[in-house]
Motif scaffolding. Structure first.
Motif, PDB file in Angstrom:
ATOM      1  N   MET A 717       0.836  -1.202   0.000  1.00 25.19           N
ATOM      2  CA  MET A 717       0.000   0.000   0.000  1.00 25.19           C
ATOM      3  C   MET A 717       0.880   1.266   0.000  1.00 25.19           C
ATOM      4  O   MET A 717       0.625   2.221  -0.730  1.00 25.19           O
ATOM      5  CB  MET A 717      -0.909   0.002   1.230  1.00 25.19           C
ATOM      6  N   LEU A 718       1.951   1.211   0.822  1.00 25.23           N
ATOM      7  CA  LEU A 718       2.885   2.343   0.858  1.00 25.23           C
ATOM      8  C   LEU A 718       3.570   2.516  -0.481  1.00 25.23           C
ATOM      9  O   LEU A 718       3.821   3.650  -0.924  1.00 25.23           O
ATOM     10  CB  LEU A 718       3.936   2.116   1.960  1.00 25.23           C
ATOM     11  N   GLY A 719       3.905   1.392  -1.134  1.00 21.49           N
ATOM     12  CA  GLY A 719       4.580   1.459  -2.429  1.00 21.49           C
ATOM     13  C   GLY A 719       3.776   2.236  -3.454  1.00 21.49           C
ATOM     14  O   GLY A 719       4.338   3.044  -4.219  1.00 21.49           O
ATOM     15  N   LYS A 720       2.444   2.014  -3.480  1.00 29.73           N
ATOM     16  CA  LYS A 720       1.579   2.735  -4.431  1.00 29.73           C
ATOM     17  C   LYS A 720       1.548   4.222  -4.110  1.00 29.73           C
ATOM     18  O   LYS A 720       1.600   5.067  -5.014  1.00 29.73           O
ATOM     19  CB  LYS A 720       0.166   2.153  -4.384  1.00 29.73           C
ATOM     20  N   GLN A 721       1.455   4.537  -2.797  1.00 31.25           N
ATOM     21  CA  GLN A 721       1.434   5.947  -2.406  1.00 31.25           C
ATOM     22  C   GLN A 721       2.775   6.629  -2.696  1.00 31.25           C
ATOM     23  O   GLN A 721       2.816   7.797  -3.082  1.00 31.25           O
ATOM     24  CB  GLN A 721       1.122   6.065  -0.909  1.00 31.25           C
ATOM     25  N   MET A 722       3.892   5.876  -2.527  1.00 30.74           N
ATOM     26  CA  MET A 722       5.225   6.430  -2.781  1.00 30.74           C
ATOM     27  C   MET A 722       5.412   6.753  -4.263  1.00 30.74           C
ATOM     28  O   MET A 722       6.052   7.744  -4.621  1.00 30.74           O
ATOM     29  CB  MET A 722       6.292   5.439  -2.304  1.00 30.74           C
ATOM     30  N   GLU A 723       4.850   5.895  -5.147  1.00 31.19           N
ATOM     31  CA  GLU A 723       4.950   6.159  -6.583  1.00 31.19           C
ATOM     32  C   GLU A 723       4.275   7.479  -6.946  1.00 31.19           C
ATOM     33  O   GLU A 723       4.779   8.243  -7.768  1.00 31.19           O
ATOM     34  CB  GLU A 723       4.297   5.019  -7.370  1.00 31.19           C
ATOM     35  N   LYS A 724       3.122   7.762  -6.296  1.00 31.17           N
ATOM     36  CA  LYS A 724       2.407   9.012  -6.552  1.00 31.17           C
ATOM     37  C   LYS A 724       3.229  10.219  -6.098  1.00 31.17           C
ATOM     38  O   LYS A 724       3.080  11.319  -6.641  1.00 31.17           O
ATOM     39  CB  LYS A 724       1.057   9.004  -5.830  1.00 31.17           C
ATOM     40  N   GLU A 725       4.078   9.994  -5.074  1.00 31.75           N
ATOM     41  CA  GLU A 725       4.915  11.084  -4.556  1.00 31.75           C
ATOM     42  C   GLU A 725       6.215  11.227  -5.359  1.00 31.75           C
ATOM     43  O   GLU A 725       7.066  12.063  -5.032  1.00 31.75           O
ATOM     44  CB  GLU A 725       5.274  10.829  -3.083  1.00 31.75           C
ATOM     45  N   GLY A 726       6.383  10.397  -6.397  1.00 31.67           N
ATOM     46  CA  GLY A 726       7.544  10.527  -7.275  1.00 31.67           C
ATOM     47  C   GLY A 726       8.720   9.632  -6.918  1.00 31.67           C
ATOM     48  O   GLY A 726       9.825   9.822  -7.440  1.00 31.67           O
ATOM     49  N   TYR A 727       8.493   8.639  -6.052  1.00 29.22           N
ATOM     50  CA  TYR A 727       9.594   7.747  -5.658  1.00 29.22           C
ATOM     51  C   TYR A 727       9.954   6.812  -6.810  1.00 29.22           C
ATOM     52  O   TYR A 727       9.088   6.212  -7.441  1.00 29.22           O
ATOM     53  CB  TYR A 727       9.178   6.936  -4.435  1.00 29.22           C
ATOM     54  N   GLU A 728      11.249   6.693  -7.065  1.00 25.34           N
ATOM     55  CA  GLU A 728      11.765   5.740  -8.043  1.00 25.34           C
ATOM     56  C   GLU A 728      12.834   4.887  -7.368  1.00 25.34           C
ATOM     57  O   GLU A 728      13.793   5.433  -6.808  1.00 25.34           O
ATOM     58  CB  GLU A 728      12.371   6.467  -9.248  1.00 25.34           C
ATOM     59  N   PRO A 729      12.697   3.568  -7.393  1.00 20.93           N
ATOM     60  CA  PRO A 729      13.680   2.692  -6.730  1.00 20.93           C
ATOM     61  C   PRO A 729      15.076   2.887  -7.310  1.00 20.93           C
ATOM     62  O   PRO A 729      15.235   3.018  -8.529  1.00 20.93           O
ATOM     63  CB  PRO A 729      13.164   1.281  -7.010  1.00 20.93           C
ATOM     64  N   ILE A 791       4.112  10.623   3.981  1.00 27.19           N
ATOM     65  CA  ILE A 791       2.812   9.979   3.715  1.00 27.19           C
ATOM     66  C   ILE A 791       2.053   9.707   5.000  1.00 27.19           C
ATOM     67  O   ILE A 791       0.849   9.999   5.110  1.00 27.19           O
ATOM     68  CB  ILE A 791       3.025   8.669   2.926  1.00 27.19           C
ATOM     69  N   VAL A 792       2.758   9.128   6.008  1.00 27.90           N
ATOM     70  CA  VAL A 792       2.064   8.702   7.243  1.00 27.90           C
ATOM     71  C   VAL A 792       1.983   9.819   8.273  1.00 27.90           C
ATOM     72  O   VAL A 792       1.278   9.683   9.289  1.00 27.90           O
ATOM     73  CB  VAL A 792       2.755   7.470   7.865  1.00 27.90           C
ATOM     74  N   GLY A 793       2.691  10.923   8.037  1.00 23.94           N
ATOM     75  CA  GLY A 793       2.628  12.049   8.975  1.00 23.94           C
ATOM     76  C   GLY A 793       3.223  11.716  10.335  1.00 23.94           C
ATOM     77  O   GLY A 793       2.721  12.168  11.373  1.00 23.94           O
ATOM     78  N   ARG A 794       4.275  10.941  10.333  1.00 23.58           N
ATOM     79  CA  ARG A 794       4.925  10.565  11.594  1.00 23.58           C
ATOM     80  C   ARG A 794       6.424  10.845  11.528  1.00 23.58           C
ATOM     81  O   ARG A 794       7.017  10.844  10.452  1.00 23.58           O
ATOM     82  CB  ARG A 794       4.750   9.073  11.872  1.00 23.58           C
ATOM     83  N   GLU A 795       7.009  11.040  12.728  1.00 19.60           N
ATOM     84  CA  GLU A 795       8.470  11.109  12.797  1.00 19.60           C
ATOM     85  C   GLU A 795       8.996   9.677  12.879  1.00 19.60           C
ATOM     86  O   GLU A 795       8.559   8.899  13.735  1.00 19.60           O
ATOM     87  CB  GLU A 795       8.941  11.907  14.014  1.00 19.60           C
ATOM     88  N   ILE A 796       9.906   9.344  11.987  1.00 15.71           N
ATOM     89  CA  ILE A 796      10.513   8.011  11.977  1.00 15.71           C
ATOM     90  C   ILE A 796      12.010   8.190  12.228  1.00 15.71           C
ATOM     91  O   ILE A 796      12.693   8.874  11.461  1.00 15.71           O
ATOM     92  CB  ILE A 796      10.284   7.288  10.634  1.00 15.71           C
TER      93      ILE A 796
END
Length: 818
Positions: A717-729, A791-796
């Motif tokens: 699920m995160l992978g799909k959201q990351m793609e929308k944010e422009g993430y490229e492996p 995406i998750v709005g958290r400090e990691i």
């Protein structure tokens, strides 16, 4: 940790002896056996008593007991002599057995056994005997009172001392100087200086022993200035100092921390001709050693006309404390050729040397000697054995000795805890700590420091906060070392806010506290905070040391502050006259290489007074990987591969990664073959996260976790959201000779991503996530976690092998400089 010091047993009260009887022929004859009348003028008993006494004086106890058992007629004197023999040999159980079987007992009988318990530090048992003596209507004399009070050293026995005082008044011994001196000494030892000085004022007669007891009492209570003032007043009272006076005032001088005062006392000792007294000489040795004047102590040692076992103990410990371990061992070898009591050898100090140098062979040799001399039954030696074996990682031996200890105090418990923590068995530390608390043994600052270190290495913030509460309840929050350990713990758990709060709440700070704060900023990648706290430390009047500079250089390396690093490195040597060590050079090389200034780094390495080690060349190799400097990388790799011992496979892996990133798969194969030939194995990467006080460990592509189905769904699920944010492996991080699709798939399930996904499904929305990783995070995971935090709005927070990365709103605290 430096080897601990031993404190000399420098007592102030001299032995009290009754006056000698007059030399009158008739009187001497009557002394042949004062009980001879009651034995019906039995000359055989009288002669047997003399023979028994003769055996005892020659140390032939078995012969004395055999003769005693054969005596057809024994009197009280016969039994008293045998009881006294048992007491002197430390066999109180046999002495008590004979005592309990006696029909008639005199004050001498009671006093002998009371003295036995007093000398063995069993004051309460001695006091019970004293109470029994009263019930038997046997009247104590002045020697009984002095003997009983001489064994009082427990601060919780004030009530018993007061009761003895009332008996002294009742029986009219309150004006007897020997008894009053014993009372003053007992009050001082029970920390009732008020009662001691009240009695001092009421005493009709005083002597130097009286003043010695008070000076020692003041020194023991930390009132060193008062002790020294009383020593000065002693001269005006007209009392001449004795060897016990000088010993007492030098002990006070140690607490007063004034080397000039000690030298003045030394001059006074010479003037009064006490410099030849071995007891005073030992006190001076102790004073100089505790002021780190080892050269002066050694000079005095060689000038002393008489030496004893204490002299050697002090000089051996002084050199060990000063880090002169070879000299310390040389003095011990010299001691072994003397005739001094081997049981009193400084085994604890030598075991401490073995522990701190991890010299198991030396430790076992000392252990053998301690066993032969029966010194291993001593509390201090037993505790030191536990510490030595634990620090050397021999926990089976350490636990065996620990279990056989007669009294398990805080010290051996702490030794076991710190041993496990120092050897990397961090989970065992808190377990032992809980077991220690269940046995009602109190923790001290060293215990808390060790167990806080364990929670820091586990990155268990919840455990750390529990320990913080325990520290508060135990009353150690005002302790500067406990406070510093808390700062360090919170910093290593990634909570810089809590670390700063702990520092600000400390009522007292020292250089250790400031170093903990500077390190906290450095570990968490805050270069500005590191340099600011370093300057604040200097403004607070504390001199920075090599630890302070190492934290500053580390922060500069993490933040790319090349100019600042060079400035601080130069000030370290030129302004503060501190010689850089391996870690300082490693940090400077890292600073220069990370910024691509390889020429300067190589010049610095050429100028170093030490040979570049594995850490330095590994740092060079890692920077070559970042900057794609394949030529220098080969040079660094050759240096590393030719080393006799490598700590791990990191250099091979790094070189393999450099070749793989360049697509040189043949070279990758050669590196991996070299690894196999040498038997070097790659350390598997794993990450862990704490959820509800339980540690969950993940490794790449590991599907064994019971909630792996949920974890993988969250990652997809995160992978799909990351793609929308422009993430490229970044498939360069998947260093395997496989197709692109498989590379992308493998990146998704790196250990830190599995840990983060599990934390997301297991913790409340908005809460902070802390993940630990044993190796360095790859650039792809770093980029991915930045986007996940947005995406998750958290400090990691991720702590890898290099530093902390605090991810928030799509950014990392490292500024992508790592």
């Amino acid at each position: 940790m430096k080897p601990f010091r031993t404190t000399n047993a420098l007592h102030t009260l001299a032995s009290f002896r009754p006056s000698q009887p007059p030399k009158h022929p008739f009187y001497v004859d009557t002394l042949i056996d004062a009980r001879i009348v009651k034995t019906g003028f039995n000359l055989e008993t009288c002669l047997s008593n003399f023979r028994v006494q003769n055996f005892l004086e020659r140390g032939e106890f078995s012969e004395a007991r055999a003769l005693f058992d054969k005596m057809p007629h024994k009197n009280t004197i016969s039994t008293n002599m045998i009881i006294s023999g048992y007491v002197k040999s430390g066999n109180l159980s046999h002495a008590r057995e004979l005592f309990d079987g006696m029909i008639e007992r005199t004050a001498v009988t009671w006093t002998i056994l009371i003295g036995g318990y007093s000398r063995c530090n069993q004051f309460r048992e001695a006091f019970k005997l004293f109470a029994g003596m009263h019930r038997w209507t046997t009247e104590p004399d002045d020697v009984t009172f002095a003997t009983l009070l001489s064994g009082c050293s427990d601060t919780e026995t004030t009530n018993e001392v007061v009761q003895v005082h009332s008996h002294i008044i009742k029986l009219g011994y309150h004006s007897t100087l020997m008894v009053c001196n014993s009372l003053i000494d007992a009050y001082c030892k029970t920390s009732r200086l008020d009662l001691a000085f009240q009695l001092f004022k009421e005493m009709p007669e005083r002597d130097s022993v009286t003043l010695n007891a008070l000076i020692t009492g003041l020194s023991r209570d930390g009132r060193n200035e008062d002790a020294i003032k009383l020593f000065m007043d002693m001269q005006s009272f007209g009392f001449k100092p004795s060897e016990f006076t000088f010993a007492a005032v030098l002990c006070a001088g140690v607490g007063f921390d004034d080397i000039v005062f000690g030298m003045q006392v030394h001059a006074f000792v010479v003037k009064t001709s006490f410099v030849w007294n071995v007891f005073v000489g030992n006190a001076l040795l102790d004073f100089y050693s505790k002021h780190d004047r080892v050269v002066d102590a050694r000079k005095l040692f060689h000038e002393m006309p008489e030496l004893d076992g204490v002299s050697y103990n002090v000089i051996i410990t002084a050199h060990a404390w000063d880090g002169q371990l070879k000299e310390s061992l040389d003095f011990f070898r010299e001691l072994q050729f003397t005739k001094f009591d081997r049981r009193q050898f400084p085994f604890a100090t030598l075991l401490s040397i073995a522990a701190n140098t991890l010299n198991l062979g030396l430790g076992r040799q000392i252990h053998s000697q301690a066993v032969v001399s029966t010194a291993d039954s001593e509390v201090l030696v037993g505790n030191s054995l536990v510490d030595m074996y634990a620090k050397c990682g021999r926990f089976e031996e350490a636990e065996k000795i620990f279990e056989n200890l007669a009294h398990k105090t805080t010290v051996p418990w702490t030794a076991m805890i710190s041993g496990y923590v120092q050897m990397g068995h961090h989970e065992e530390g808190p377990k032992l700590f809980n077991e220690m608390r269940r046995t009602n043994v109190s923790a001290d600052q060293a215990t808390f420091a060790s167990v806080l270190s364990a929670s820091a290495n586990l990155a268990s913030l919840s455990l750390g906060k529990q320990l913080h509460s325990t520290v508060i309840r135990s009353g150690f929050m005002s302790n500067v070392f406990s406070g510093s350990a808390l700062v360090d713990m919170y910093a290593k758990c990634g909570s810089l806010k809590d670390a700063l709060q702990s520092f600000q709440e400390m009522p007292e700070r020292n250089s250790v506290s400031w170093n903990a704060l500077i390190s906290a900023y450095a570990q968490n990648g805050d270069g500005e905070g590191t340099l600011r706290s370093f300057e604040e430390m200097k403004r607070s009047g504390f001199q920075p040391d090599s630890v302070s500079f190492l934290s500053v250089l580390t922060a500069c390396s993490h933040c790319g502050l090349v100019g600042e690093a060079l400035e601080y490195f130069n000030s370290m040597t030129q302004v503060y006259k501190l010689a850089p060590k391996g870690p300082h050079y490693a940090s400077m090389v890292d600073v220069l290489c990370r910024s691509g200034r390889f020429d300067e780094a190589e010049k610095l390495m050429a100028r170093m007074p030490i040979e570049a080690d594995e850490i330095i060349w590994s740092s060079v190799l890692n920077s070559c990987r970042i900057h794609k400097n394949q030529e220098l990388a080969k040079k660094a790799a050759d240096k590393l591969f030719n080393m006799e011992e490598l700590r791990d496979a990191a250099p091979y892996v790094n070189m393999s990664n450099i070749y793989a990133a360049a697509g040189q798969w043949e070279s990758v194969g050669k590196v991996k073959k070299a690894m196999r030939d040498r038997g070097v194995k790659k350390v598997p990467a794993y990450s862990w996260v704490e959820i509800k006080h339980k540690i969950h460990v993940f490794s790449a592509n590991d599907k064994s976790h019971p909630q792996m189905g949920e974890i993988m769904r969250r990652i997809d699920m995160l992978g799909k959201q990351m793609e929308k944010e422009g993430y490229e492996p970044d498939t360069r991080c998947a260093l395997h000779n496989v197709d692109e699709e498989l590379k992308v798939e493998s990146l998704k399930y790196h250990s830190e991503r599995l840990a983060i996904a599990f934390a997301l499904i297991s913790t409340p929305q908005g809460s902070r996530i802390l993940v630990m990783k044993n190796l360095r995070a790859c650039t792809d995971c770093h980029a991915a976690i930045k986007i996940i935090s947005k995406i998750v709005g958290r400090e990691i927070t991720v702590r890898d092998s290099s530093r902390f990365h605090h991810f928030r709103d799509g950014f990392c605290s490292c500024g992508d400089y790592w």
